[in-house]
Design an enzyme around this catalytic site. Structure first.
Site, short mmCIF file in Angstrom:
data_model
loop_
_atom_site.label_atom_id
_atom_site.label_comp_id
_atom_site.label_asym_id
_atom_site.label_seq_id
_atom_site.Cartn_x
_atom_site.Cartn_y
_atom_site.Cartn_z
CB SER A 63 25.79 4.87 14.76
OG SER A 63 25.04 4.61 15.93
CG ASP A 89 26.16 11.23 19.74
OD1 ASP A 89 25.11 10.70 20.10
OD2 ASP A 89 26.90 10.74 18.87
CG HIS A 91 24.06 9.44 17.02
ND1 HIS A 91 25.25 8.94 17.51
CD2 HIS A 91 23.48 8.42 16.34
CE1 HIS A 91 25.39 7.68 17.13
NE2 HIS A 91 24.34 7.34 16.42
#
Length: 298
Positions: free
Chosen positions: A44, A176, A205
């Site tokens: 991320s 995601d 995610h």
């Protein structure tokens, strides 16, 4: 792995909540430990940190062997004229508003919903995962979290990706809901000079947690060597088996020099005198990352 400034056990620093400082902090740790031939994993926002670190520090210094970007934010999340497939600024403004209004509720709702895909009918909600994500979030600085939204959404890292020449593995789920893979992984692999792409059907995610049984073997297979990985959203550090055999340095897990300096054979022993390292004077150990990595090696 280190706790990013203002996050986790790091002190709640006043400023520097941007990708340049994140990368410089990572470099400070790597240089202090004199790590070489390392592979960095970023998830991320941590993927943005890894991309900038490798491009600006690690690769020019000859310290990086490979990199992995997992559900990572580069090249640019924000929708612009040049990035029409991005996420509108109104979405990120809503994040900021929710954080300012009730940070505790925001962290709960993100974890219980899109982050791990628990808002999907086919997914089983795992309350302990939600609670742990909430715990990690609430440990950090409200200012760091608020300013970090701009860092992960508005930092254009196109040039960082273009500059990276080391082998880079790009992993992302096609479900995601936080970082759309069509504007992330699919663009990353086009910009990287030596990228390998793998898309996971239906994965969220936070797939490092929800599908660790699949992701971990893929991480291990990429360099055909052992990896040491921190908590999601942080940057992990892995050391080559050859370097470990030569005892040139000890592996780092969760900010600790945690294992004896010997080849990893699937079993590790925590050092009784494990020391912790700081990021620009701010970071403290990530015990969750240590426990996770130790579990892989046991």
């Amino acid at each position: 792995a280190h706790d990013r400034r203002g996050h986790g056990r790091s002190e709640q620093s006043v400023g520097g909540h941007d990708m340049d400082h994140y990368a410089a902090d990572a470099s400070a740790v790597v240089e202090h430990l004199d790590l070489k031939n390392a592979v960095h994993i970023g998830h991320s926002t941590g993927g943005g940190e890894v991309a900038r670190y490798v491009a600006k520090f690690g690769q020019p210094q000859g310290r990086v062997a490979k990199a992995v970007l997992v559900s990572a934010v580069p090249p640019l999340m924000l929708k612009t004229d040049a990035n029409p497939g991005g996420t509108p600024i109104e979405v990120f403004d809503s994040f900021r508003s929710a954080l300012a209004a009730n940070r505790a509720a925001f962290f709960h709702d993100v974890a219980a919903g899109p982050f791990y895909g628990f808002n999907r009918d086919h997914e089983t909600t795992i309350q302990a995962v939600i609670d742990n994500w909430w715990r990690q979030g609430m440990m950090g600085s409200a200012q760091a979290h608020y300013e970090g939204i701009k860092a992960f959404s508005e930092t254009d890292q196109t040039e960082d990706l273009k500059a990276i020449t080391v082998p880079t593995l790009v992993l992302q789920g096609d479900d995601d809901q936080v970082v759309p893979y069509t504007d992330a992984a699919l663009l990353q692999v086009k910009l990287l000079q030596n990228g390998t792409l793998k898309i996971y059907e239906g994965y969220p995610h936070g797939m490092l947690t929800t599908h660790a049984d699949v992701i971990n073997p893929d991480l291990l297979a990429f360099p055909s060597q052992k990896w040491l990985l921190g908590v999601e959203g942080l940057a992990g550090i892995r050391v080559s088996r050859e370097a470990l055999a030569a005892e040139t340095f000890r592996p780092v897990i969760g900010g600790f020099m945690a294992f004896d300096g010997q080849p990893l054979n699937g079993v590790g022993t925590f050092r009784s005198d494990a020391r912790r390292y700081q990021v620009s004077g701010f970071s403290r150990p990530s015990l969750a990352g240590a426990a996770r990595a130790a579990g892989w090696l046991s």
